[in-house]
Design a protein around this motif. Structure first.
Motif, PDB file in Angstrom:
ATOM      1  N   TYR A   1       0.830  -1.205   0.000  1.00  0.00           N
ATOM      2  CA  TYR A   1       0.000   0.000   0.000  1.00  0.00           C
ATOM      3  C   TYR A   1       0.873   1.268   0.000  1.00  0.00           C
ATOM      4  O   TYR A   1       1.150   1.847   1.052  1.00  0.00           O
TER       5      TYR A   1
ATOM      6  N   GLN B   1      -8.240  -0.663  -1.803  1.00  0.00           N
ATOM      7  CA  GLN B   1      -7.813  -1.130  -0.493  1.00  0.00           C
ATOM      8  C   GLN B   1      -6.689  -0.269   0.082  1.00  0.00           C
ATOM      9  O   GLN B   1      -6.607  -0.080   1.296  1.00  0.00           O
ATOM     10  N   ASP B   2      -5.835   0.251  -0.763  1.00  0.00           N
ATOM     11  CA  ASP B   2      -4.785   1.169  -0.320  1.00  0.00           C
ATOM     12  C   ASP B   2      -5.417   2.410   0.309  1.00  0.00           C
ATOM     13  O   ASP B   2      -4.993   2.883   1.377  1.00  0.00           O
TER      14      ASP B   2
END
Length: 302
Positions: A42, A114-115
């Motif tokens: 990430y 999602q990051d």
């Protein structure tokens, strides 16, 4: 039941291992390693982590939050160490949910990936207690206007587009505002922050206030918590296991952590299990409890 022998190490590398922390400082070091591992895929979240943890203004708010909570009110740590340990816990919960196929609301809403969800969770977690630098009362309300200019200064380097930045910021501020569960969290990310905050409950956090002469149910209960592990659950994606040396720890589990799990949007995905390992001379009142759906149930030995 010997908890340390019966709790197998989690297979997911991002889960916290159950161990007896030597000190609160050791817990901070472990938390830093956990965060670094989780943030490997990430880049945006890793960038905001570096910016926030190295920022002088952020560090000052952490120091002042501890001045008022620990030194003036005799409470547990609410400064830098707590923020980092709670962030590791929150990111671990986020990872376990994602591994189980449960998508964050940032993703479901179309605001990000999602990051970006990791950006929301860790930013809110690191800034959630800024309001304590002013006053404990309504500190969650005060944290929002204090965190806002800090985030407005740092986020443009990650989100140059104003509209996208505003959406991510909205998720972050919502999580900060609801981290005390008053009012309840509205998003999964906010619920993760709310639960991650209370998962930092070991005796290391309560030691400062107790040593300063604050003897209350809060400090005594905190000193009863030996270790906390966040791991994949047997029946639900997330299981929070707590090892207590004294039944007084039930207060922390039931009134603080358990309450936050029960009233938030993650209540169907998280189990809380607390097990008592009484020492010599300690009368064993119960072996442990399981918190589920807001109810406190006896823990059954296997």
């Amino acid at each position: 039941m010997d908890l340390e022998k019966n709790l197998e190490p989690p297979e997911a590398i991002r889960s916290l291992r159950m161990k007896m922390p030597a000190s609160y400082a050791d817990m901070e070091a472990d938390a830093m390693k956990t965060v670094e591992t989780i943030l490997t895929p990430y880049p945006k979240a890793r960038r905001i982590w570096d910016l926030l943890t190295r920022d002088e203004e952020v560090a000052a708010y952490w120091r002042m939050a501890n001045f008022f909570t620990v030194r003036r009110l005799g409470m547990n740590d609410h400064g830098e160490v707590h923020a980092k340990i709670a962030t590791a816990s929150a990111l671990t919960i986020l990872s376990l949910l994602i591994d189980a196929g449960i998508q964050p609301d940032v993703v479901e809403s179309g605001a990000g990936d999602q990051d970006d969800a990791a950006v929301v969770v860790l930013s809110a977690m690191l800034c959630h207690d800024f309001g304590n630098a002013v006053h404990r009362e309504a500190h969650q309300d005060i944290s929002v206007p204090i965190a806002l200019p800090v985030l407005n200064r740092l986020l443009p380097g990650i989100y140059p587009e104003a509209g996208r930045r505003a959406e991510i910021l909205s998720f972050i501020l919502s999580a900060i505002y609801t981290h005390h569960a008053e009012p309840p969290a509205l998003t999964k990310e906010a619920a993760i922050v709310c639960i991650g905050d209370s998962s930092d409950m070991t005796k290391g956090r309560g030691r400062m206030a107790f040593d300063a002469g604050s003897i209350t149910i809060h400090t005594v209960s905190a000193l009863s918590i030996e270790a906390v592990e966040i791991r994949p659950g047997c029946e639900r994606p997330v299981e929070i296991r707590i090892l207590m040396s004294n039944s007084a720890g039930i207060f922390q589990v039931q009134e603080v952590l358990g309450r936050k799990v029960a009233i938030g949007p993650l209540k169907e995905y998280v189990d809380v299990i607390a097990i008592v390992r009484a020492g010599d001379g300690e009368e064993r009142i119960l072996d442990g409890i399981t918190m589920r759906d807001g109810r406190c149930l006896p823990f059954k030995k296997e």
